[in-house]
Structure formats: structure tokens, C-alpha cells
Design an enzyme around this catalytic site. Sequence first.
Site, PDB file in Angstrom:
ATOM      1  N   GLU A 196      15.051  -8.758  -1.432  1.00  0.00           N
ATOM      2  CA  GLU A 196      14.495 -10.195  -1.680  1.00  0.00           C
ATOM      3  C   GLU A 196      13.305  -9.813  -2.985  1.00  0.00           C
ATOM      4  OE1 GLU A 196      14.170 -11.701   2.785  1.00  0.00           O
ATOM      5  OE2 GLU A 196      12.570 -11.644   1.623  1.00  0.00           O
ATOM      6  N   CYS A 254       7.122 -11.109  -7.017  1.00  0.00           N
ATOM      7  CA  CYS A 254       6.688 -10.264  -5.842  1.00  0.00           C
ATOM      8  C   CYS A 254       7.992  -9.405  -5.650  1.00  0.00           C
ATOM      9  CB  CYS A 254       6.328 -11.300  -4.744  1.00  0.00           C
ATOM     10  SG  CYS A 254       6.268 -10.389  -3.107  1.00  0.00           S
ATOM     11  N   CYS A 265      11.992  -1.224   6.215  1.00  0.00           N
ATOM     12  CA  CYS A 265      10.753  -0.244   6.122  1.00  0.00           C
ATOM     13  C   CYS A 265      10.612   0.184   7.277  1.00  0.00           C
ATOM     14  CB  CYS A 265       9.652  -1.461   5.957  1.00  0.00           C
ATOM     15  SG  CYS A 265       8.113  -0.576   5.677  1.00  0.00           S
ATOM     16  N   CYS A 272       5.596  -2.417  11.638  1.00  0.00           N
ATOM     17  CA  CYS A 272       4.359  -3.117  11.919  1.00  0.00           C
ATOM     18  C   CYS A 272       4.776  -4.541  12.748  1.00  0.00           C
ATOM     19  CB  CYS A 272       3.849  -3.916  10.348  1.00  0.00           C
ATOM     20  SG  CYS A 272       3.037  -2.858   9.486  1.00  0.00           S
ATOM     21  N   CYS A 325       6.091  -7.900  11.266  1.00  0.00           N
ATOM     22  CA  CYS A 325       6.595  -8.213   9.958  1.00  0.00           C
ATOM     23  C   CYS A 325       8.327  -8.168  10.103  1.00  0.00           C
ATOM     24  CB  CYS A 325       6.296  -7.026   8.993  1.00  0.00           C
ATOM     25  SG  CYS A 325       7.210  -6.759   7.491  1.00  0.00           S
ATOM     26  N   GLY A 358       9.383  -3.587   2.059  1.00  0.00           N
ATOM     27  CA  GLY A 358       9.171  -1.994   1.973  1.00  0.00           C
ATOM     28  C   GLY A 358       7.584  -1.547   1.661  1.00  0.00           C
ATOM     29  N   GLU A 359       7.302  -0.353   1.971  1.00  0.00           N
ATOM     30  CA  GLU A 359       6.134   0.170   1.667  1.00  0.00           C
ATOM     31  C   GLU A 359       6.202   1.351   0.358  1.00  0.00           C
ATOM     32  OE1 GLU A 359       2.966   0.173   2.728  1.00  0.00           O
ATOM     33  OE2 GLU A 359       2.769   1.918   1.225  1.00  0.00           O
ATOM     34  N   SER A 398       0.388  -3.052  -3.080  1.00  0.00           N
ATOM     35  CA  SER A 398       0.100  -3.268  -1.701  1.00  0.00           C
ATOM     36  C   SER A 398       0.499  -2.225  -0.727  1.00  0.00           C
ATOM     37  CB  SER A 398       0.506  -4.598  -1.234  1.00  0.00           C
ATOM     38  OG  SER A 398      -0.102  -4.894   0.087  1.00  0.00           O
ATOM     39  N   SER A 408      -3.380  -3.442   3.306  1.00  0.00           N
ATOM     40  CA  SER A 408      -3.254  -4.297   4.437  1.00  0.00           C
ATOM     41  C   SER A 408      -4.153  -4.060   5.647  1.00  0.00           C
ATOM     42  CB  SER A 408      -1.778  -4.352   4.849  1.00  0.00           C
ATOM     43  OG  SER A 408      -0.852  -4.834   3.588  1.00  0.00           O
ATOM     44  N   LEU A 409      -5.060  -4.811   5.911  1.00  0.00           N
ATOM     45  CA  LEU A 409      -6.122  -4.127   6.822  1.00  0.00           C
ATOM     46  C   LEU A 409      -5.689  -4.926   8.361  1.00  0.00           C
ATOM     47  CD1 LEU A 409      -8.571  -2.412   7.219  1.00  0.00           C
ATOM     48  CD2 LEU A 409     -10.106  -4.666   7.045  1.00  0.00           C
ATOM     49  N   HIS A 410      -5.747  -5.908   8.151  1.00  0.00           N
ATOM     50  CA  HIS A 410      -5.564  -6.571   9.398  1.00  0.00           C
ATOM     51  C   HIS A 410      -5.969  -6.678  10.941  1.00  0.00           C
ATOM     52  CE1 HIS A 410      -2.314  -7.766   7.061  1.00  0.00           C
ATOM     53  NE2 HIS A 410      -1.350  -7.086   7.110  1.00  0.00           N
ATOM     54  N   ASN A 464       2.245 -15.333   9.403  1.00  0.00           N
ATOM     55  CA  ASN A 464       3.423 -16.211   9.215  1.00  0.00           C
ATOM     56  C   ASN A 464       4.411 -15.790  10.342  1.00  0.00           C
ATOM     57  OD1 ASN A 464       5.239 -17.618   8.113  1.00  0.00           O
ATOM     58  ND2 ASN A 464       5.611 -16.466   6.132  1.00  0.00           N
ATOM     59  N   CYS A 492       7.623 -11.789   4.169  1.00  0.00           N
ATOM     60  CA  CYS A 492       8.267 -10.720   3.715  1.00  0.00           C
ATOM     61  C   CYS A 492       9.481 -10.290   4.640  1.00  0.00           C
ATOM     62  CB  CYS A 492       7.319  -9.555   4.018  1.00  0.00           C
ATOM     63  SG  CYS A 492       7.990  -7.877   4.000  1.00  0.00           S
TER      64      CYS A 492
HETATM   65  N1  SAH Z   1       4.369  -2.583   2.973  1.00  0.00           N
HETATM   66  C1  SAH Z   1       3.290  -3.089   1.969  1.00  0.00           C
HETATM   67  C2  SAH Z   1       3.649  -4.177   1.218  1.00  0.00           C
HETATM   68  C3  SAH Z   1       4.845  -4.860   1.607  1.00  0.00           C
HETATM   69  S1  SAH Z   1       4.226  -6.205   2.796  1.00  0.00           S
HETATM   70  C4  SAH Z   1       2.017  -3.447   3.075  1.00  0.00           C
HETATM   71  O1  SAH Z   1       2.192  -3.586   4.196  1.00  0.00           O
HETATM   72  O2  SAH Z   1       1.020  -3.645   2.570  1.00  0.00           O
HETATM   73  C5  SAH Z   1       3.315  -7.477   1.851  1.00  0.00           C
HETATM   74  C6  SAH Z   1       2.283  -8.146   2.853  1.00  0.00           C
HETATM   75  O3  SAH Z   1       2.676  -8.996   3.721  1.00  0.00           O
HETATM   76  C7  SAH Z   1       1.220  -7.092   3.628  1.00  0.00           C
HETATM   77  O4  SAH Z   1      -0.072  -7.581   3.358  1.00  0.00           O
HETATM   78  C8  SAH Z   1       1.671  -7.503   4.923  1.00  0.00           C
HETATM   79  O5  SAH Z   1       0.709  -7.108   5.836  1.00  0.00           O
HETATM   80  C9  SAH Z   1       2.199  -8.708   4.849  1.00  0.00           C
HETATM   81  N2  SAH Z   1       3.124  -9.368   5.735  1.00  0.00           N
HETATM   82  C10 SAH Z   1       4.182  -8.840   6.455  1.00  0.00           C
HETATM   83  N3  SAH Z   1       4.576  -9.856   7.263  1.00  0.00           N
HETATM   84  C11 SAH Z   1       3.748 -11.011   7.250  1.00  0.00           C
HETATM   85  C12 SAH Z   1       3.557 -11.890   8.389  1.00  0.00           C
HETATM   86  N4  SAH Z   1       4.411 -12.505   9.257  1.00  0.00           N
HETATM   87  N5  SAH Z   1       2.645 -12.883   7.996  1.00  0.00           N
HETATM   88  C13 SAH Z   1       1.560 -12.527   7.156  1.00  0.00           C
HETATM   89  N6  SAH Z   1       1.526 -11.385   6.279  1.00  0.00           N
HETATM   90  C14 SAH Z   1       2.655 -10.572   6.560  1.00  0.00           C
HETATM   91 FE1  SF4 Z   2       6.525  -2.163   6.050  1.00  0.00          FE
HETATM   92 FE2  SF4 Z   2       4.373  -3.468   4.951  1.00  0.00          FE
HETATM   93 FE3  SF4 Z   2       6.322  -4.812   6.654  1.00  0.00          FE
HETATM   94 FE4  SF4 Z   2       4.365  -3.038   7.626  1.00  0.00          FE
HETATM   95  S1  SF4 Z   2       3.914  -5.084   6.457  1.00  0.00           S
HETATM   96  S2  SF4 Z   2       6.756  -3.001   8.218  1.00  0.00           S
HETATM   97  S3  SF4 Z   2       4.255  -1.422   5.915  1.00  0.00           S
HETATM   98  S4  SF4 Z   2       6.637  -4.008   4.750  1.00  0.00           S
END
Ligand code: SAH
Ligand code: SF4
Length: 365
Positions: A94, A107, A114, A118, A121, A179-180, A211, A234-236, A310, A353
Site C-alpha cells: 500500500e 506515505c 512486518c 505490534c 497494527c 513495514g519497519e 518512522s 513510535s512511542l505509544h 485506529n 497501516c
Molecule cells: N514501522 C514503523 C513505520 C510504519 S507504521 C513504525 O512502527 O513506526 C506507521 C505508524 O502507524 C506508526 O507510528 C504506527 O505505530 C502507526 N500505527 C500502526 N497501526 C496503527 C493503528 N491501528 N492505529 C494508529 N496508529 C497505528
Molecule cells: Fe511493524 Fe510499524 Fe506495524 Fe509495528 S506499527 S507492526 S513496527 S509496521
Amino acid sequence: MAERPTIYDLSHRELATTLHRWGQPAFRADQIWHWLYRSLVGDWADMGNVPAALRARLADAFDLLPLIPITEQVSANGQTRKVLYRLADGQTLESVLMLYQDRRTACISTQVGCAMGCTFCATGQGGLVRHLSAGEIVAQVIALAREIRAAEIEQAQAQDRRAILEVHPVSNIVLMGMGEPLANWQATWKAIETLTDDRGYNLGARQITLSTVGLIPGIRRLIEAQVPINLAISLHAPNDSLRDQLAPVNRRYPLERLLQAARLYIERLGRRVTFEYALAKDVNDSDDHAQRTAELLRGLLCHVNLIPMNPTPGCPYEPSSRAQMIRFQEVLVKERIQTTVRLSRGVDIEAGCGQLRGRYLESQG
Ligand code: SAH
Ligand code: SF4
């Protein structure tokens, strides 16, 4: 990996070496590079000043269209478009295009799937399928740029068309798709070098944001590279037990070490770091979480982006309320941490994502 490399896999130097081996004059590399990255041609035949025999040889050796669009979703206001592409080996990825007043941001993805797992995600749920090649990363930008350029040329008066060719159709890039990026360092870095090459697309490094979930060795590489791209982490969560739950890679790279790496990045590059924090109702969004986040980030040259979690299929979390997001922001701002609340863009087109791909795969059984 695609069976035949895409032309976008080649650096300028690699293209020049190939052409030299084929007995071509030295200026050809610049010429072809210009067709690829300034004219954005989607057909070898359009490379007007390249001899037909050479075009045929290039077409034989390299794929010029490594991404085939298969579905596209446009948000209600028309400003966010998400495209699902098929790669040469049948895998899908995507890319999202976001049109703002002052910029056009792509983006883009760096991997199919990945490995980081997480729990919130959609991409993380299916595991890693494969890395993207540098060319497959670059080609996402070029494909979107080509679409914008075609639409603009169609709308413009004849006299404005030349001016359109002078601007970057895609002005900003965020490596926040699937992806990362730091887990696919080599391809990601090569793609950044290609896109910033001043003989080609010539994007400014400051227009690129990478990111990461927080892979410390990758952050160290970024520090060594000394290129002024923007770093988002991405701290969270403000503590290890909660972050272990949301982003399991935290067990390997816990918060204290991650913050240390961020501090080093800020010192060595003199640049601000962005922290992304997706707020999930009753999970990581309390006033206390906000206070602890403030303590964690105190004194750092940084910016915090708060986004609503999301909900994705199979994801156990719900987004925080708007009111709670603002309370969270107020706590951080009171501690003098710059904080923005963003309503995530394009929720109506599953801009989270990996969601469009997830649905597509389901429909394919
Ligand atoms: N792997 C990298 C970049 C891709 S993810 C990373 O994790 O940073 C891009 C962003 O989307 C990250 O900040 C991730 O935490 C966020 N993300 C992924 N799934 C999400 C969701 N369901 N709701 C909100 N943010 C999300
Ligand atoms: Fe991978 Fe980023 Fe999704 Fe985490 S949030 S699974 S690092 S793509």
C-alpha cells in the site's frame, strides 16, 4: 524478490557502470536518469533521445513498471488516496497520497508485512513476507508523482505546462506505510539516496520522515549517516510493561535505551525528534500516562503527535475520545512539550497501516 530488477533499483553510479559495459557514451546515464526522475516516463518508448536499440536492451534487462495498481480508495474530501499495488512476484503493498494546501505527501511502504508484531497494527498481524527492494520503495514515489503530474497537466492551460514540469509532484515523503524501515536498512537507505540525488528527483532530505518502532541499531546508523532527514519514533507508552504489550520489540530495546538513542540523535544531528503516540481508550490514554510521558521526554528537543488508535480487524483497542486526547495534550503542553493532536487522515478509506491489503487478501481467500 522480483525476478528482474526494476530500473529504480539502480543508483546513478550503477546505471552508469551498466551503460559503460554496454559500450554507451558517458552522457547516457544522465539522460536516462532525467527521463526516469524528472520526466517520470512510464514507457521506454517515451525516452525520445535514447536510441531504439538501447531502449530495447534496457526494457529487456529492467522492469520500468514494477508496481501495478489493483485497487484505489479516495477519501470523501478527495484529499487522501490509498493505492494497493501488485509487485512483480504477486505480493501486494500500500501507498497513500495526502494532498495538503502546501505539500503533497506520499506515505510509502518499506516491507511487505512486518516482523515487529505490534498488537494494534494490521500489518504486524500477518508477520513479515519480504523486504522491498530499493527500487520498489522508490517506485511508489514515482508512481504517485506520475499520477499527480498527469492530472495537473490535464487541467492546466497549455502555457502553464512547462512550469508544472519544474515542481516536485510529490513534495514530501513519510516512511510510515507497511513495514519497519530500519529493519530493511540497506534498501531504505539506498531509496533515500536515489530520491535525494540532485541529478534525478532531487528531493530535500528535510522533506523525508522516517518512522521507526525504535530499532536502536538503526537509529545509530542514521546518526552515523549524518543526513538531515526527520526521525519519528513510535512511542505509544510511557513505561516498559505497557510498551512490551503494544510493541513487543520493546523487550529487546527498552525505553531507557531508546530514549538514550533519541538523545544522541538530537545531540549529534541538532535535530528535533517526533514521538508518535496512538491513544487507545483505557489502555495508554490516562492523565497519569500523560504525566509519565512528560517526565520521560522532559528536556528533549522533541515534538509529540497524538493520534487516535485506529481500530483494525482483530485489534482489541478502541480509539480514545477527542476530549481525552485533548486532556492528554494539555498535560504535555503544561510540561512544555510541544504536542499536536491529529485526527488520523482518511479513516474512511482504511488509511490505517496495512488495512486495505488485509481486506484484499481476505477477499482473495
Ligand atoms: N514501522 C514503523 C513505520 C510504519 S507504521 C513504525 O512502527 O513506526 C506507521 C505508524 O502507524 C506508526 O507510528 C504506527 O505505530 C502507526 N500505527 C500502526 N497501526 C496503527 C493503528 N491501528 N492505529 C494508529 N496508529 C497505528
Ligand atoms: Fe511493524 Fe510499524 Fe506495524 Fe509495528 S506499527 S507492526 S513496527 S509496521
